[in-house]
Design an enzyme around this catalytic site. Sequence first.
Site, mmCIF file in Angstrom:
data_model
loop_
_atom_site.group_PDB
_atom_site.id
_atom_site.type_symbol
_atom_site.label_atom_id
_atom_site.label_comp_id
_atom_site.label_asym_id
_atom_site.label_seq_id
_atom_site.Cartn_x
_atom_site.Cartn_y
_atom_site.Cartn_z
ATOM 1 C CD GLN A 16 -2.621 1.358 2.578
ATOM 2 O OE1 GLN A 16 -2.302 0.709 3.577
ATOM 3 N NE2 GLN A 16 -3.579 2.249 2.592
ATOM 4 C CG ASP A 38 6.666 -6.736 -2.280
ATOM 5 O OD1 ASP A 38 6.218 -7.879 -2.073
ATOM 6 O OD2 ASP A 38 6.239 -5.743 -1.671
ATOM 7 C CB ILE A 58 12.557 -8.793 3.871
ATOM 8 C CG1 ILE A 58 13.400 -7.714 4.520
ATOM 9 C CG2 ILE A 58 11.555 -9.375 4.826
ATOM 10 C CD1 ILE A 58 14.270 -6.985 3.577
ATOM 11 C CE1 TYR A 146 2.498 -4.365 11.598
ATOM 12 C CE2 TYR A 146 0.810 -3.233 12.886
ATOM 13 C CZ TYR A 146 1.746 -3.229 11.868
ATOM 14 O OH TYR A 146 1.924 -2.088 11.106
ATOM 15 C CB ILE A 176 -1.757 4.544 5.566
ATOM 16 C CG1 ILE A 176 -0.611 4.718 6.574
ATOM 17 C CG2 ILE A 176 -1.530 5.372 4.307
ATOM 18 C CD1 ILE A 176 -0.426 6.115 7.121
HETATM 19 P P1 NAD Z 1 1.435 -3.829 2.872
HETATM 20 O O1 NAD Z 1 0.984 -5.084 3.526
HETATM 21 O O2 NAD Z 1 0.500 -3.153 1.939
HETATM 22 O O3 NAD Z 1 2.800 -4.061 2.118
HETATM 23 C C1 NAD Z 1 3.831 -4.831 2.676
HETATM 24 C C2 NAD Z 1 4.576 -5.485 1.537
HETATM 25 O O4 NAD Z 1 5.556 -6.335 2.121
HETATM 26 C C3 NAD Z 1 3.676 -6.354 0.634
HETATM 27 O O5 NAD Z 1 3.771 -5.916 -0.704
HETATM 28 C C4 NAD Z 1 4.242 -7.751 0.810
HETATM 29 O O6 NAD Z 1 4.258 -8.513 -0.393
HETATM 30 C C5 NAD Z 1 5.655 -7.459 1.285
HETATM 31 N N1 NAD Z 1 6.227 -8.584 2.033
HETATM 32 C C6 NAD Z 1 5.608 -9.382 2.943
HETATM 33 N N2 NAD Z 1 6.463 -10.327 3.357
HETATM 34 C C7 NAD Z 1 7.631 -10.119 2.726
HETATM 35 C C8 NAD Z 1 8.898 -10.763 2.728
HETATM 36 N N3 NAD Z 1 9.128 -11.853 3.483
HETATM 37 N N4 NAD Z 1 9.875 -10.260 1.946
HETATM 38 C C9 NAD Z 1 9.660 -9.180 1.167
HETATM 39 N N5 NAD Z 1 8.480 -8.547 1.090
HETATM 40 C C10 NAD Z 1 7.484 -9.009 1.874
HETATM 41 O O7 NAD Z 1 1.908 -2.850 4.034
HETATM 42 P P2 NAD Z 1 2.030 -1.266 4.001
HETATM 43 O O8 NAD Z 1 0.738 -0.740 4.476
HETATM 44 O O9 NAD Z 1 2.585 -0.797 2.718
HETATM 45 O O10 NAD Z 1 3.057 -1.077 5.205
HETATM 46 C C11 NAD Z 1 4.413 -0.757 5.027
HETATM 47 C C12 NAD Z 1 5.027 -0.550 6.399
HETATM 48 O O11 NAD Z 1 4.336 0.506 7.073
HETATM 49 C C13 NAD Z 1 4.949 -1.763 7.336
HETATM 50 O O12 NAD Z 1 6.099 -1.812 8.129
HETATM 51 C C14 NAD Z 1 3.750 -1.455 8.212
HETATM 52 O O13 NAD Z 1 3.871 -2.081 9.456
HETATM 53 C C15 NAD Z 1 3.873 0.044 8.332
HETATM 54 N N6 NAD Z 1 2.589 0.662 8.675
HETATM 55 C C16 NAD Z 1 1.575 0.687 7.781
HETATM 56 C C17 NAD Z 1 0.366 1.258 8.138
HETATM 57 C C18 NAD Z 1 -0.798 1.317 7.195
HETATM 58 O O14 NAD Z 1 -1.914 1.672 7.623
HETATM 59 N N7 NAD Z 1 -0.616 0.992 5.913
HETATM 60 C C19 NAD Z 1 0.211 1.810 9.420
HETATM 61 C C20 NAD Z 1 1.266 1.718 10.319
HETATM 62 C C21 NAD Z 1 2.478 1.170 9.929
HETATM 63 C C1 AKB Z 2 -2.783 -2.256 10.732
HETATM 64 O O1 AKB Z 2 -3.992 -2.009 10.896
HETATM 65 O O2 AKB Z 2 -2.244 -3.321 11.041
HETATM 66 C C2 AKB Z 2 -1.935 -1.146 10.179
HETATM 67 C C3 AKB Z 2 -1.331 -0.337 11.279
HETATM 68 C C4 AKB Z 2 -2.126 0.710 11.923
HETATM 69 O O3 AKB Z 2 -0.212 -0.563 11.646
HETATM 70 N N1 AKB Z 2 -2.735 -0.368 9.287
#
Ligand code: NAD
Ligand code: AKB
Length: 320
Positions: A16, A38, A58, A146, A176
């Site tokens: 995302q 990815d 990763i 998490y 987000i």
């Molecule tokens: P997402 O789930 O949309 O994307 C994560 C990506 O990581 C995916 O494309 C997935 O294919 C990839 N992935 C999963 N396992 C993997 C592995 N073993 N090796 C390589 N890639 C792998 O998440 P996001 O929303 O883009 O979040 C990105 C970061 O931001 C994360 O650390 C998340 O914890 C943090 N975050 C996101 C939000 C949110 O609301 N989106 C909120 C707080 C924190």
């Molecule tokens: C989740 O809901 O897990 C994420 C976050 C707030 O870290 N969007």
Amino acid sequence: MKKEIKKILVTGASGQIGSELVPILRNKYGDKNVIATDLKIPLDNKLFESGPFHLLDIRNYETIESIIKNYKIDTIIHLAAILSGIGETKPEFCWDVNMTGTVNVLNLAVKFELAKVFIPSSIAVWGPGMPKKAPQDSILQPATMYGVTKVAGELIGDYYVKKFGLDVRGVRYPGIISSETAPGGGTTDYAVAIYYDAVKFNKFICFVSEDTTLPMMYMPDCIKAVLDLLEAPFEKLKHHTNFNLGSMSFNVKQLVESIRKFKPNFEIVYEPDFHQEIADSWPDDVDDSAAREEWNWKPDWDLDSMTQDMLTKLEARLLR
Ligand code: NAD
Ligand code: AKB
């Protein structure tokens, strides 16, 4: 001496946040200087047509190392992770991906003396019993795997700052909201899905109750935070890996009211499931005064301006 950002490795780039961050980084730092990676191919071809893209797990130290060497990487933006919803159904897997990935990134950053590492944390670091408005510095007792990995990620990042002088930075993102790539299995996903279903069906079945209140943020502010924090002078930072980041806070009823300003007949049905307990364990809002003081954080979007923009973008794409 300040090390410049020239070649950036982005992990989890198909997700995302990554799918919207990579094009902006490529505009700013040059297409060939942002290496997107990815486990899965991005939905949108633009991500691998506009610059380098590599499949990368990763957890695989050697593959990350060869990418760092081949491209002379100096900065890592580490987004690959398992989020809260999927993390609660597969806790061991969540620990493995989130912790092995973070430790690999940090150890390689020390080995190759990288300039900077950005690792996002989350409002998931808090647990039940926290004040409704979470303070910057507080006891962290998350109730999800998490959240446990996010607390551990913040702590080990801070340890690497102190022990090895590595420049590690991170923010505690709220949920987000975005219109390009669907979120990957979190608890705040309802606040994105509601817009998609409002456009497609004028109706949404919500997995949390109407009075569930959480901190949220629109994607342009999420991206601004990465860019601003990465560029902030290190010597001005008192915190490193754990900045609270505020933008907006609303309950589902207020979100529905905002959508009804543009779609008056929009319907909602509440069917809370296991996500409710996770949402209830997170704060309603956060105190982000440290981010405002240390690197001038200031969000641009509010609920109604976001709703209007989300609906306009999704209608243009989904109703074509
Ligand atoms: P997402 O789930 O949309 O994307 C994560 C990506 O990581 C995916 O494309 C997935 O294919 C990839 N992935 C999963 N396992 C993997 C592995 N073993 N090796 C390589 N890639 C792998 O998440 P996001 O929303 O883009 O979040 C990105 C970061 O931001 C994360 O650390 C998340 O914890 C943090 N975050 C996101 C939000 C949110 O609301 N989106 C909120 C707080 C924190
Ligand atoms: C989740 O809901 O897990 C994420 C976050 C707030 O870290 N969007």
